[in-house]
Each structure stands twice: as C-alpha cells, then as structure tokens.
Design an enzyme around this catalytic site. Sequence first.
Site, PDB file in Angstrom:
ATOM      1  N   LEU A  27       0.942  -1.102  -0.117  1.00  0.00           N
ATOM      2  CA  LEU A  27      -0.146  -0.132   0.067  1.00  0.00           C
ATOM      3  C   LEU A  27       1.014   1.181   0.154  1.00  0.00           C
ATOM      4  O   LEU A  27       1.558   1.520   0.969  1.00  0.00           O
ATOM      5  CB  LEU A  27      -0.843  -0.204   1.389  1.00  0.00           C
ATOM      6  CG  LEU A  27      -2.251   0.773   1.381  1.00  0.00           C
ATOM      7  CD1 LEU A  27      -3.103   0.584   0.172  1.00  0.00           C
ATOM      8  CD2 LEU A  27      -2.826   0.945   2.566  1.00  0.00           C
ATOM      9  N   LYS A  41       9.875  16.860  14.415  1.00  0.00           N
ATOM     10  CA  LYS A  41       8.393  16.246  13.754  1.00  0.00           C
ATOM     11  C   LYS A  41       8.063  16.957  12.574  1.00  0.00           C
ATOM     12  O   LYS A  41       8.120  18.171  12.582  1.00  0.00           O
ATOM     13  CB  LYS A  41       7.561  16.570  15.196  1.00  0.00           C
ATOM     14  CG  LYS A  41       6.135  16.205  14.886  1.00  0.00           C
ATOM     15  CD  LYS A  41       5.057  16.654  15.850  1.00  0.00           C
ATOM     16  CE  LYS A  41       5.314  15.569  17.088  1.00  0.00           C
ATOM     17  NZ  LYS A  41       4.293  16.088  17.962  1.00  0.00           N
ATOM     18  N   SER A 106       4.540   0.925   2.135  1.00  0.00           N
ATOM     19  CA  SER A 106       5.634   1.946   1.644  1.00  0.00           C
ATOM     20  C   SER A 106       5.302   2.978   1.884  1.00  0.00           C
ATOM     21  O   SER A 106       4.191   3.784   1.771  1.00  0.00           O
ATOM     22  CB  SER A 106       5.886   1.439   0.077  1.00  0.00           C
ATOM     23  OG  SER A 106       5.244   1.860  -0.806  1.00  0.00           O
ATOM     24  N   SER A 201      18.255  -3.263 -13.863  1.00  0.00           N
ATOM     25  CA  SER A 201      19.024  -2.126 -13.939  1.00  0.00           C
ATOM     26  C   SER A 201      20.513  -2.219 -14.035  1.00  0.00           C
ATOM     27  O   SER A 201      20.873  -3.413 -14.198  1.00  0.00           O
ATOM     28  CB  SER A 201      18.887  -1.461 -12.526  1.00  0.00           C
ATOM     29  OG  SER A 201      19.405  -2.357 -11.448  1.00  0.00           O
ATOM     30  N   GLY A 240      17.782   4.869 -16.135  1.00  0.00           N
ATOM     31  CA  GLY A 240      17.145   5.962 -15.732  1.00  0.00           C
ATOM     32  C   GLY A 240      17.395   7.127 -16.667  1.00  0.00           C
ATOM     33  O   GLY A 240      16.961   7.006 -17.829  1.00  0.00           O
ATOM     34  N   GLY A 243      18.603   6.538 -20.502  1.00  0.00           N
ATOM     35  CA  GLY A 243      17.746   5.798 -21.596  1.00  0.00           C
ATOM     36  C   GLY A 243      17.813   4.540 -21.327  1.00  0.00           C
ATOM     37  O   GLY A 243      17.812   4.082 -20.080  1.00  0.00           O
ATOM     38  N   ASP A 270       7.821  -0.086 -13.713  1.00  0.00           N
ATOM     39  CA  ASP A 270       6.420  -0.844 -13.642  1.00  0.00           C
ATOM     40  C   ASP A 270       5.890  -0.434 -14.913  1.00  0.00           C
ATOM     41  O   ASP A 270       5.186  -1.255 -15.791  1.00  0.00           O
ATOM     42  CB  ASP A 270       5.799  -0.892 -12.331  1.00  0.00           C
ATOM     43  CG  ASP A 270       6.466  -1.347 -11.167  1.00  0.00           C
ATOM     44  OD1 ASP A 270       7.371  -2.541 -11.467  1.00  0.00           O
ATOM     45  OD2 ASP A 270       6.148  -0.874 -10.378  1.00  0.00           O
TER      46      ASP A 270
END
Length: 327
Positions: A27, A41, A106, A201, A240, A243, A270
């Site tokens: 998620l 914070k 994530s 990669s 990346g 190319g 993806d």
Amino acid sequence: MRIMASATFPLPTRARPIVTLTVNPALDISTSTAQVIKDHKMRCGPSRIDPGGGGVNVARTIQSLGGDALAIYAAGGLTGATYRQLLEAENVPSVVVPIDGTTRESFTVDEGGSGEQFRFVLQGPEFSEAEWRSCLAALEAAIVPGGYVVASGSLPPGVPTNFYAQVARLAHQRGARSIIDTSGDALAAALAEGVYLVKPSLRELSELVGRELSTEQAEVDAAAELVARGSAQLVALTLGDQGAVLASAAGVIRLPVPHVQVQSAVGAGDAFLGAFVWRLSQGRDPEAAFRSAVCAGSATAAKPATEMCAIAEVEALEKLLPEATRY
C-alpha cells in the site's frame, strides 16, 4: 488456502492475455514536507494512497493504456482489505490469494525545499509454504497458452529464492512467455531457468555478468551476453535518465528517454514493463514495444505518487523520440 476472484469485475479475455503475479504488494503512501530534518516532527502536506507493487503496477499501467491484464496478488489483514478496495476502484480484474499476514506499506516523502524524494519500503509479511504454493496454483490456473506471464517485485520472507524460476517453468509448460522483474538471487535463479523478457537495472546486470559495467559498450555487451547465454530472449536494460538498451537475437539498440518534469520515480519501471508487454500482446515487434515502454516510464515519472500514465501521454512522447542507436 482460498483463492478469491473479484466479484465485481470479470476476468479479461483476449487473444494474447496477460497475467501478472505480485506476492509482495504494498500500500503506497505518498506525501510531502518542506524539509526532512533528523529528530524533528515534520508536518506533512496532503497524502495519497495507491495499490502498489511490481505486478499490480504493471496491470494498472495496462489498464490505464486501454488494455486488459489479470492481476494475481497476495493480501491479508486490514491493509490488504484496503488494498483490494483501491484496486477494484480502478477496475483492474484480479484474483486475491489470502494470507494470514498483513499486507505491507511503503512510504514516500517529497522534500519541497530540495526536490529530493525519500522512499521507505517495509518488509513484507512471512509466508507459509501453503501460501506461496497457493500463489503458484492461482497463476497456473490463469495461464493461457500463447499469453504472457509477468511476475514482478521482491519476495517476502518465507518464499523460496527459486520462486520466480518456478513461475518461468510453469509459463513454459503452459506455452506462455514469462517476464520476470526482480533482483538478486531470485533473478539469477529465474534466468538460470530461462525467461522471455527481463528488465535489469545497471547494478543488477553487473551482478549477473560478474563485472563492472563502466562504459556504454560494456553495458551493450553485457545485455547481449544474457541473450547469448539463453537466459532471456529479450533484455531491457533501464538506465534512468541515460535511456535504455534492448538486446535480442536481432541485435542491440539504445533509446534516450524523452525529457519530462519528474514528479515521482515510484512505479516508472513498472510502467515501462507494462507498456512493453502490452504492445507485445498486440502483436507489435520488440523494437516498437520498446519505444512505447521508454515513453511510458517517462510519462509515469511525470505523475505524482504512484499514478500511472495514459495512452495519449505515451503516444505524444513517442513522436518526440529519435530513431534508436544500433550496435
């Protein structure tokens, strides 16, 4: 172990169907803050939640581009229930493999002051043998001869390293083409089995061939080596902003990426894979599919959070791409 097909959306039927498998979905929670500061914070801006994870994002991309793909994924707990609702809201046909553990999350934070993006990816839940075998059973039941099987993402604890090799074997036995997108030992095991398409990669390719790839020619030679070994028929090396390279028995080509204003890198790889397999399923040749893939990755990087690209955006970028460099 029960396997639940979506009660709302029928399973897609097509001449060359695509099935994706995600055993470790997440998620995806995205937000922003002015500055990331240690021990402070940090107040965040509006947040967004998307159903993420390799194979699911591939299916979401195909859906966004106007195609159909069946997404098989494991889910459990309250997070898993939310995940399922979000995916059904996007009209992505799915088969859910229930697990006892809780679907992971994530977390992505965009730092407004610097433009940097910070990504925190949690470990997935522990799987029992019965649970990961149920994932394979669901996949085996969904494979159609002549179709494509896309297995993507990390493996959660409890799932054996050779899981994706088993996926590739099932696809081969059923007359389908396997596409594997993972890393490390799980990727090496799948390539030892042999796959149709792999998308490493530069770091992953370097590990696979066992040497540093510090020049353009070294990258090209390494991608071609995987094809020559019989590890994969197609090797799509993503670099990346430098190319991408495509190696096949026909040779090696390289494309630059079109210039876009990057908002989020989450899901871009993806989207690349989703557009690639979608075009292949339409009967496009690998080079044409590769062009669409490069543009889909860029178009998705220009979107916020884990929002996927649209076909009009991909086609617009394709018109800007030069001809590929051939080696």
